[in-house]
Design an enzyme around this catalytic site. Structure first.
Site, PDB file in Angstrom:
ATOM      1  CB  CYS A 115      -0.957   0.002   1.181  1.00 32.67           C
ATOM      2  SG  CYS A 115      -2.075  -1.398   1.184  1.00 32.67           S
ATOM      3  CG  HIS A 252      -3.095   3.596   1.760  1.00 34.75           C
ATOM      4  ND1 HIS A 252      -3.609   3.144   0.570  1.00 34.75           N
ATOM      5  CD2 HIS A 252      -3.166   2.539   2.621  1.00 34.75           C
ATOM      6  CE1 HIS A 252      -3.968   1.883   0.706  1.00 34.75           C
ATOM      7  NE2 HIS A 252      -3.720   1.489   1.932  1.00 34.75           N
ATOM      8  CG  ASN A 282      -6.467  -0.793   1.107  1.00 33.27           C
ATOM      9  OD1 ASN A 282      -5.772  -0.426   0.173  1.00 33.27           O
ATOM     10  ND2 ASN A 282      -5.968  -1.126   2.280  1.00 33.27           N
TER      11      ASN A 282
HETATM   12  N1  ACO Z   1     -18.621  -8.048   9.299  1.00 37.07           N
HETATM   13  C1  ACO Z   1     -19.137  -8.239  10.519  1.00 37.07           C
HETATM   14  N2  ACO Z   1     -18.383  -8.552  11.587  1.00 37.07           N
HETATM   15  C2  ACO Z   1     -17.055  -8.660  11.384  1.00 37.07           C
HETATM   16  C3  ACO Z   1     -16.450  -8.487  10.138  1.00 37.07           C
HETATM   17  C4  ACO Z   1     -17.290  -8.165   9.054  1.00 37.07           C
HETATM   18  N3  ACO Z   1     -16.830  -7.958   7.817  1.00 37.07           N
HETATM   19  N4  ACO Z   1     -15.122  -8.676  10.278  1.00 37.07           N
HETATM   20  C5  ACO Z   1     -14.885  -8.947  11.558  1.00 37.07           C
HETATM   21  N5  ACO Z   1     -16.052  -8.951  12.237  1.00 37.07           N
HETATM   22  C6  ACO Z   1     -16.294  -9.214  13.644  1.00 37.07           C
HETATM   23  C7  ACO Z   1     -15.165  -9.972  14.308  1.00 37.07           C
HETATM   24  O1  ACO Z   1     -15.300 -11.362  14.085  1.00 37.07           O
HETATM   25  C8  ACO Z   1     -15.362  -9.590  15.748  1.00 37.07           C
HETATM   26  O2  ACO Z   1     -16.389 -10.385  16.294  1.00 37.07           O
HETATM   27  P1  ACO Z   1     -16.283 -10.933  17.801  1.00 37.07           P
HETATM   28  O3  ACO Z   1     -16.233  -9.687  18.655  1.00 37.07           O
HETATM   29  O4  ACO Z   1     -17.524 -11.725  17.940  1.00 37.07           O
HETATM   30  O5  ACO Z   1     -15.019 -11.724  17.833  1.00 37.07           O
HETATM   31  C9  ACO Z   1     -15.881  -8.159  15.674  1.00 37.07           C
HETATM   32  O6  ACO Z   1     -16.350  -7.963  14.329  1.00 37.07           O
HETATM   33  C10 ACO Z   1     -14.809  -7.127  15.970  1.00 37.07           C
HETATM   34  O7  ACO Z   1     -13.673  -7.497  15.223  1.00 37.07           O
HETATM   35  P2  ACO Z   1     -12.365  -6.663  15.283  1.00 37.07           P
HETATM   36  O8  ACO Z   1     -11.358  -7.264  14.367  1.00 37.07           O
HETATM   37  O9  ACO Z   1     -12.023  -6.439  16.702  1.00 37.07           O
HETATM   38  O10 ACO Z   1     -12.917  -5.301  14.659  1.00 37.07           O
HETATM   39  P3  ACO Z   1     -12.196  -3.924  14.576  1.00 37.07           P
HETATM   40  O11 ACO Z   1     -12.978  -2.900  15.256  1.00 37.07           O
HETATM   41  O12 ACO Z   1     -10.727  -3.994  14.873  1.00 37.07           O
HETATM   42  O13 ACO Z   1     -12.340  -3.620  13.013  1.00 37.07           O
HETATM   43  C11 ACO Z   1     -10.992  -3.693  11.028  1.00 37.07           C
HETATM   44  C12 ACO Z   1     -11.749  -4.499  12.086  1.00 37.07           C
HETATM   45  C13 ACO Z   1     -12.003  -2.862  10.216  1.00 37.07           C
HETATM   46  C14 ACO Z   1     -10.281  -4.652  10.099  1.00 37.07           C
HETATM   47  C15 ACO Z   1      -9.996  -2.758  11.751  1.00 37.07           C
HETATM   48  O14 ACO Z   1      -9.190  -3.477  12.646  1.00 37.07           O
HETATM   49  C16 ACO Z   1      -9.136  -2.014  10.780  1.00 37.07           C
HETATM   50  O15 ACO Z   1      -9.591  -1.135  10.125  1.00 37.07           O
HETATM   51  N6  ACO Z   1      -7.840  -2.349  10.696  1.00 37.07           N
HETATM   52  C17 ACO Z   1      -6.964  -1.788   9.729  1.00 37.07           C
HETATM   53  C18 ACO Z   1      -6.925  -2.709   8.596  1.00 37.07           C
HETATM   54  C19 ACO Z   1      -6.581  -2.073   7.288  1.00 37.07           C
HETATM   55  O16 ACO Z   1      -7.033  -1.011   6.936  1.00 37.07           O
HETATM   56  N7  ACO Z   1      -5.795  -2.783   6.534  1.00 37.07           N
HETATM   57  C20 ACO Z   1      -5.479  -2.400   5.219  1.00 37.07           C
HETATM   58  C21 ACO Z   1      -4.102  -2.788   4.883  1.00 37.07           C
HETATM   59  S1  ACO Z   1      -2.920  -1.832   5.731  1.00 37.07           S
HETATM   60  C22 ACO Z   1      -3.136  -0.335   5.249  1.00 37.07           C
HETATM   61  O17 ACO Z   1      -3.542  -0.170   4.164  1.00 37.07           O
HETATM   62  C23 ACO Z   1      -2.880   0.752   6.153  1.00 37.07           C
END
Ligand code: ACO
Length: 325
Positions: A115, A252, A282
């Site tokens: 990215c 990004h 993304n």
């Molecule tokens: N739909 C519904 N529920 C979901 C989904 C989904 N698509 N995905 C995960 N969940 C659930 C999980 O299973 C979890 O359930 P549980 O509490 O019963 O275990 C709950 O949602 C919370 O999951 P978390 O992973 O704790 O959710 P979080 O608030 O951290 O959000 C996310 C997840 C959106 C991926 C966040 O961590 C994030 O934005 N991270 C950055 C990732 C990113 O942008 N990566 C891109 C590459 S790197 C870059 O470009 C910078």
């Protein structure tokens, strides 16, 4: 003291025709439009058609950037293409784009910083132009991330999409001051210790397969905000500028919450932040030039303004580039 500056003369973006909405995704995995929008700000993403490759998206974006820059292909003597999803393991996708544009001189190669790819590619091209080795560069970010996704993994498949963006850079003589048009400073970083937080579980030399994207979202989130804030602050301190001097931040486009948290930490008003993540998710290396081309086309980014780009991706890699448009 006069110096060579790499001036961004045009920008173009391309998104594949097929749109995959959150509602459609909710019929494929256990998710909802509400969850995706709340956690990421993403409303839809574009998916490349069967047979449509990264080079096809890159070519379309490159043509639009050349048109916008009013530049004939005969001027281009360097193509740097950032991608983690090349058409083939080799040759470089950049050489396919070069051939399709009908260019038979200069250099063309791919770079891989996921990215952060576009920021790395921009810095590489800028340094070649400043050194006087090339005069006109096409810098492209292009991805077909849909081909790397595990479509059963709701934690990742809802976040990514396909697309491409490109800019045309030309060497021009500047005065060596911050009043010059062109790229004023770039800052690149990597820390390979974080490999396991965001990676693809395959590759030609390990499994012999392409593999699927794996991510620890929570950890990536924390590092992304801290690293991108740091890279922006480096660009400001290298130039003696304040956050309030910047006209546009073009981050990004990974996630609205990461973009908002970074802007807040930097003390930059959200109105100065270009956000297009809702429309394409993304798109990895393509996301910054896609956002740039959108903000240039709709008249937000104007000639003479200060534009600060920042990115972060797998590796981890991260960086920033400040340009006067
Ligand atoms: N739909 C519904 N529920 C979901 C989904 C989904 N698509 N995905 C995960 N969940 C659930 C999980 O299973 C979890 O359930 P549980 O509490 O019963 O275990 C709950 O949602 C919370 O999951 P978390 O992973 O704790 O959710 P979080 O608030 O951290 O959000 C996310 C997840 C959106 C991926 C966040 O961590 C994030 O934005 N991270 C950055 C990732 C990113 O942008 N990566 C891109 C590459 S790197 C870059 O470009 C910078």
């Amino acid at each position: 003291m006069s110096t060579i500056r790499s001036v961004i003369c045009g920008a173009g973006g391309y998104l594949p025709e097929r749109i995959l909405s959150n509602a459609e995704l909710a019929r494929m995995v256990d998710t909802s439009d509400e969850w995706i929008v709340e956690r990421s700000g993403i409303r839809e993403r574009h998916i490349a058609a069967k047979g449509e490759m990264t080079s096809d998206l890159a070519l379309a974006a490159a043509r639009r950037a050349l048109l916008h820059a009013d530049t004939d292909v005969s001027e281009v003597d360097l193509i740097v293409l950032a991608t983690a999803t090349p058409d083939q393991t080799f040759p470089a996708t950049a050489t396919k784009v070069q051939a399709q544009l009908g260019i038979v001189r200069g250099a063309a190669f791919d770079i891989q910083a996921v990215c952060t790819g576009f920021v790395y590619a921009l810095a590489i091209a800028d340094n070649f132009l400043k050194a006087g080795q090339f005069r006109c560069a096409l810098v492209i970010g292009a991805e077909t991330f849909s081909r790397l996704l595990d479509w059963q993994d709701r934690g990742t498949c809802v976040l990514f999409g396909d697309g491409a963006g490109a800019v045309v850079l030309k060497a021009q003589t500047g005065s060596g001051t911050l009043a010059d048009r062109g790229i004023l400073t770039t800052h690149l970083y990597a820390d390979g210790r974080h490999h396991d937080l965001l990676y693809v579980d395959g590759g030609p030399s390990s499994t012999g397969t392409t593999g699927h994207l794996r991510m620890n979202g929570k950890e990536v989130f924390k590092h992304a905000v801290a690293n991108m804030t740091g890279a922006v602050n480096e660009a400001l301190s290298a130039t003696g500028l304040k956050a309030s001097d910047i006209d546009w931040i073009v981050p990004h486009q990974a996630n609205k919450r990461i973009i908002d948290a970074t802007a807040k930490k930097l003390g930059i008003a959200t109105g100065k932040v270009v956000q297009t993540v809702d429309l394409h998710g993304n798109t990895s290396a393509a996301s910054i030039p896609l956002a740039l081309s959108c903000a240039v086309a709709d008249g937000r980014i104007k000639k003479g303004q200060l534009v600060l780009m920042e990115g972060m991706g797998g590796g981890f890699t991260w960086g920033s580039a400040l340009a006067r448009w």
